[in-house]
Every structure is written in structure tokens, then in C-alpha cells.
Design a protein around this motif. Sequence first.
Motif, PDB file in Angstrom:
ATOM      1  N   ALA A   1       6.061  36.833  17.450  1.00 39.45           N
ATOM      2  CA  ALA A   1       6.934  36.769  16.290  1.00 39.45           C
ATOM      3  C   ALA A   1       6.204  37.199  15.032  1.00 39.45           C
ATOM      4  N   ASP A   2       4.951  36.778  14.888  1.00 42.60           N
ATOM      5  CA  ASP A   2       4.182  37.175  13.704  1.00 42.60           C
ATOM      6  C   ASP A   2       3.967  38.678  13.680  1.00 42.60           C
ATOM      7  N   ALA A   3       3.694  39.286  14.838  1.00 46.93           N
ATOM      8  CA  ALA A   3       3.496  40.732  14.892  1.00 46.93           C
ATOM      9  C   ALA A   3       4.768  41.474  14.523  1.00 46.93           C
ATOM     10  N   LEU A   4       5.901  41.016  15.030  1.00 47.14           N
ATOM     11  CA  LEU A   4       7.176  41.657  14.707  1.00 47.14           C
ATOM     12  C   LEU A   4       7.487  41.523  13.223  1.00 47.14           C
ATOM     13  N   ALA A   5       7.278  40.322  12.673  1.00 48.06           N
ATOM     14  CA  ALA A   5       7.556  40.116  11.256  1.00 48.06           C
ATOM     15  C   ALA A   5       6.667  40.999  10.388  1.00 48.06           C
ATOM     16  N   ALA A   6       5.405  41.115  10.742  1.00 49.39           N
ATOM     17  CA  ALA A   6       4.496  41.956   9.964  1.00 49.39           C
ATOM     18  C   ALA A   6       4.887  43.426  10.067  1.00 49.39           C
ATOM     19  N   TYR A   7       5.308  43.859  11.245  1.00 51.60           N
ATOM     20  CA  TYR A   7       5.730  45.251  11.423  1.00 51.60           C
ATOM     21  C   TYR A   7       6.957  45.562  10.583  1.00 51.60           C
ATOM     22  N   LEU A   8       7.940  44.668  10.608  1.00 47.57           N
ATOM     23  CA  LEU A   8       9.144  44.886   9.819  1.00 47.57           C
ATOM     24  C   LEU A   8       8.842  44.856   8.329  1.00 47.57           C
ATOM     25  N   ARG A   9       7.959  43.973   7.910  1.00 44.63           N
ATOM     26  CA  ARG A   9       7.598  43.936   6.486  1.00 44.63           C
ATOM     27  C   ARG A   9       6.900  45.228   6.072  1.00 44.63           C
ATOM     28  N   ALA A  10       6.032  45.737   6.935  1.00 42.37           N
ATOM     29  CA  ALA A  10       5.335  46.988   6.621  1.00 42.37           C
ATOM     30  C   ALA A  10       6.317  48.150   6.495  1.00 42.37           C
TER      31      ALA A  10
ATOM     32  N   GLN B   1      17.379  48.384  -7.853  1.00 40.81           N
ATOM     33  CA  GLN B   1      16.423  48.879  -8.820  1.00 40.81           C
ATOM     34  C   GLN B   1      15.351  47.858  -9.127  1.00 40.81           C
ATOM     35  N   GLN B   2      15.623  46.598  -8.903  1.00 42.16           N
ATOM     36  CA  GLN B   2      14.646  45.552  -9.177  1.00 42.16           C
ATOM     37  C   GLN B   2      13.590  45.447  -8.094  1.00 42.16           C
ATOM     38  N   HIS B   3      13.722  46.206  -7.024  1.00 42.49           N
ATOM     39  CA  HIS B   3      12.816  46.058  -5.877  1.00 42.49           C
ATOM     40  C   HIS B   3      12.133  47.368  -5.532  1.00 42.49           C
ATOM     41  N   LEU B   4      11.930  48.235  -6.522  1.00 40.34           N
ATOM     42  CA  LEU B   4      11.359  49.540  -6.215  1.00 40.34           C
ATOM     43  C   LEU B   4       9.868  49.500  -5.975  1.00 40.34           C
ATOM     44  N   ASP B   5       9.154  48.545  -6.555  1.00 39.07           N
ATOM     45  CA  ASP B   5       7.714  48.477  -6.384  1.00 39.07           C
ATOM     46  C   ASP B   5       7.385  47.754  -5.099  1.00 39.07           C
ATOM     47  N   PRO B   6       6.665  48.381  -4.182  1.00 39.47           N
ATOM     48  CA  PRO B   6       6.308  47.716  -2.925  1.00 39.47           C
ATOM     49  C   PRO B   6       5.464  46.488  -3.194  1.00 39.47           C
ATOM     50  N   THR B   7       5.623  45.521  -2.342  1.00 38.16           N
ATOM     51  CA  THR B   7       4.824  44.310  -2.479  1.00 38.16           C
ATOM     52  C   THR B   7       3.364  44.608  -2.240  1.00 38.16           C
ATOM     53  N   GLU B   8       2.518  43.929  -2.970  1.00 43.44           N
ATOM     54  CA  GLU B   8       1.080  44.099  -2.823  1.00 43.44           C
ATOM     55  C   GLU B   8       0.467  43.026  -1.950  1.00 43.44           C
ATOM     56  N   ASN B   9       1.327  42.186  -1.354  1.00 40.36           N
ATOM     57  CA  ASN B   9       0.841  41.141  -0.474  1.00 40.36           C
ATOM     58  C   ASN B   9       0.244  41.781   0.768  1.00 40.36           C
TER      59      ASN B   9
ATOM     60  N   PHE C   1       9.680  51.760   3.049  1.00 42.76           N
ATOM     61  CA  PHE C   1      11.009  52.169   2.594  1.00 42.76           C
ATOM     62  C   PHE C   1      11.098  52.075   1.076  1.00 42.76           C
ATOM     63  N   LEU C   2      10.650  50.968   0.510  1.00 42.44           N
ATOM     64  CA  LEU C   2      10.720  50.786  -0.938  1.00 42.44           C
ATOM     65  C   LEU C   2       9.799  51.756  -1.668  1.00 42.44           C
ATOM     66  N   ARG C   3       8.649  52.028  -1.087  1.00 42.19           N
ATOM     67  CA  ARG C   3       7.729  52.986  -1.706  1.00 42.19           C
ATOM     68  C   ARG C   3       8.360  54.385  -1.728  1.00 42.19           C
ATOM     69  N   ALA C   4       8.989  54.782  -0.617  1.00 36.43           N
ATOM     70  CA  ALA C   4       9.639  56.087  -0.563  1.00 36.43           C
ATOM     71  C   ALA C   4      10.811  56.156  -1.536  1.00 36.43           C
ATOM     72  N   LEU C   5      11.543  55.065  -1.684  1.00 39.86           N
ATOM     73  CA  LEU C   5      12.649  55.039  -2.632  1.00 39.86           C
ATOM     74  C   LEU C   5      12.156  55.220  -4.061  1.00 39.86           C
ATOM     75  N   ARG C   6      11.056  54.565  -4.391  1.00 42.22           N
ATOM     76  CA  ARG C   6      10.492  54.714  -5.729  1.00 42.22           C
ATOM     77  C   ARG C   6      10.052  56.155  -5.973  1.00 42.22           C
ATOM     78  N   LEU C   7       9.395  56.774  -4.981  1.00 43.67           N
ATOM     79  CA  LEU C   7       8.954  58.158  -5.134  1.00 43.67           C
ATOM     80  C   LEU C   7      10.137  59.107  -5.282  1.00 43.67           C
TER      81      LEU C   7
ATOM     82  N   ASP D   1      18.732  46.413  -1.274  1.00 49.73           N
ATOM     83  CA  ASP D   1      18.498  45.003  -1.595  1.00 49.73           C
ATOM     84  C   ASP D   1      18.093  44.216  -0.353  1.00 49.73           C
ATOM     85  N   LYS D   2      18.773  44.487   0.766  1.00 43.31           N
ATOM     86  CA  LYS D   2      18.441  43.773   2.001  1.00 43.31           C
ATOM     87  C   LYS D   2      17.047  44.152   2.498  1.00 43.31           C
ATOM     88  N   VAL D   3      16.686  45.424   2.371  1.00 39.83           N
ATOM     89  CA  VAL D   3      15.356  45.843   2.786  1.00 39.83           C
ATOM     90  C   VAL D   3      14.301  45.232   1.879  1.00 39.83           C
ATOM     91  N   ALA D   4      14.602  45.102   0.591  1.00 40.48           N
ATOM     92  CA  ALA D   4      13.655  44.474  -0.329  1.00 40.48           C
ATOM     93  C   ALA D   4      13.407  43.019   0.046  1.00 40.48           C
TER      94      ALA D   4
END
Length: 415
Positions: free
Chosen positions: A30-39, A3-11, A44-50, A227-230
Motif C-alpha cells: 500500500a505504501d508503494a502504491l501510494a508513493a507511486y500515485l503521489r509521484a 490554479q491553487q495547486h500548480l506548484d508541485p509538492t516539495e515533500n 501532472f501538476l508540474r506539467a500543468l504549471r509548465l 483539483d482531484k489530482v492536486a
Amino acid sequence: MAQQHLDPTENPTAAGPPGGPAGPGGGTGADALAAYLRAQATEFLRALRLHREAGPAAGAGEEAAEAARALRRSARRISGSLHTFRGALDETWAEELRPELAWLSGTLAREHACQARLDRLLAALHRLSGPAGPAGFPAAAAGGGRADLAAAGRSAAVPGSRTAPAAPAASGAVGLQAAPAADRGSLTVGAAKAGALLDRQLTLARTRAHSTALQALGSSRFHAVADKVAVLASDVPLTPAAHTTDLRALAAAAEERLSDAVAALPLVTAGSPYNAEALIHGLSPDPAPHPQDAPWHQVRLLLRLHRYAQEALRGGLPADGRDSPDGTDSPDAPDAPDPGADGAGARLPAAGRALDRHRDASEAAAAAASAARTPRIAPATAYALGVLHADQRHEVEAARFVFQQSWPVRAVGAG
């Protein structure tokens, strides 16, 4: 907790798409993969909040359903990326999160699958029985098929109901033709009762799937996944050697697995107009799925992994320009040209849609066969369910034929 991670990051670095396709070495892959996973984690967190804003009791509402579909989409993409690019990620972390995401995606998919299967079977029953039927049997009308057909099944059981004569009618582009006029009466009476039986069984299954999904979303297991996805939305656990790993080599391994699985398919059999072996098995008392279907389902999953790998390499864009609104690879999604793809690569979406149709028809045929095994059903009902099962198995064979025609040699590598 989650519940503490429902708001998607604005970074913008975390939520935005990767800066470009992965390079052969250095830090770009590696940077492309990391950015894709973060996106995907942010989505996921945005959909959970909705979903939580829609309310726990609103699971049948459109907003909650759309949020659940978005959860499934992002969960599948994260899970698929963890599998394909596991050589660049912390192995222990990836192997712990990946099956949990698969569990979540599968749990959320069951309710939609039951509804889609029911709609498909009722539409096929109406098509096979023709434009005329017993008293109260509905004509084809958009939006009224399921309720009207189920009601017709109840009315067909009323003593004194009669069937109206009907002329032969062709079925859809794929599948069996409607029954001859001499057999139309028994088929339409049986179709109405079969529709009511399928409605009861699949509606019950859908209700149970809905309850299971709500319980899963409120469980401690799901909170641990969230929590892990957050954490993933801000910190991707790459290995020390990830920045020197060529992601294209890992994606090529996924291509090779797909190509090997396609090579093992009985494409020669798929090119024939009729495959009686699968139909005969479906009519046997054995409730197990036909072994012919499993390799085709596996190819569909491998093709999906290939698509997700290409998304990561292409900067987060869908590899074939499409994604379904229901969280699955929709067979009716329009093709979008793949920039830079040649003719072979452009045919991959058609192959994917054929596999989607194959899966849907195979599961629908299994549902019809299961309903036909219901004890003490009327002979006309069993007859209609047998015709329906045969129709869906013909749909399976038609989908295999379309795949055989649309799959080009070395198509994956060409894309």
C-alpha cells in the motif's frame, strides 16, 4: 480551483519514488502504491504549471507540446493504476477520476496523432512513387517532406505538367514496393495530388484538435480533474484493507487479462505472409474499422496496463526501461535491459513496439481510405490513395507478424 495547486509538492515522501517493490502483505504494498500515485500526481501538476507558463496561445510551441505530453504520460499512469489496483483504493473516488483522466489524455493526444499520421502518409507516398516524379515533386529530404509534397500536389494540377521517367525502386523494409516504371507516371501525379488532399484534411483535423485541447484545458471539467489530482499528490484514498492487500495479486490479474487477450488473437493468421480479408474490407464502401484490428488494439492497451502495474511494483521505474517522449509508447524507443528479466521478459518491449506500429499503420490506412472517399477526386488521386491504403495494410500485417514472432509463451509472468 486547480490554479491553487500548480506548484508541485516539495515533500520528498510525496514526490520521490516508492521505497521498493510491493511485498506479499503488511504495509509495504500500500505504501508503494501510494508513493507511486503521489509521484505521478506531482508530475501532472508540474506539467500543468509548465504548460500555463508557456501561454495559452503557444500550444504549437515546443515547450507547450512537451508539457502536454507530460500531462498525458502522468494522466495515463494514474488512470491505469486506478484500474489495476482499484481493490486497494476507494472505489467511488477511483471510478469518478479514472474516466476523467482518460478523457483528458485522449483529448490531448489527438493533435499529435493527426500530425504523426500526416507525416507517415506523406513519407509513404514519396517512398511508393520512387525517387523521380512530376515536375516539382520533391526528392526525399529530411524536414522538407510535408510542405514540399503538399506544394507538389498543387503544382501537379497545373496544365502542362509532365512526369519524368523513373526506374523501379524498392520500398522500405516493410510495405509495398514502388510501382513499376510503366505505372510510375500516373502514380506520381496521383501521389502529389493525394498528398495535397491528405495535407488539407489532416491539417484541418489537427487544427480542430488543437482548439479542442485548448478549450478542454480551460474548462471547468479540467479544473475539477486538476483539483482531484492536486489532492492525490498529498492524500491517496486507500481502503482500510489496503495495507493487507497483496499488490502482486492485483498485478497478476492484469497479467492474466493480457495473456487471455493474446491467446484470443489470430496468431496463426498473423504468421502468414498476406491477409487479404483486411485489405478487401478497407477497400469497401463501409467506413467502419475492420473488426480484425480491435482485438490487437485491446492487447496494446492491456500491455500498457501491465507495464504501469510493473512500474508501481518496481518502485516507479519503467517496467521495460523505456517511455516515449511524445507521451505514447514509441515504436522507435530503444530497448533498455530489464534488470532481473530473463530472455522472455526482455522480448516484451519488442512486442509493445510491434503493437504501436500496428496501431499507427491501421489508423493511417483508415485515413487514406477516408481521403479516397472524397467526392469528385481525380482517378489518378484515387489510385494513389488506394496504393497508399494497401501499403499501410501491409504494414499492419507486418506488425502482426513481428508481434507473433516476438511474443514468447508466458512472457508476462516471466518478466
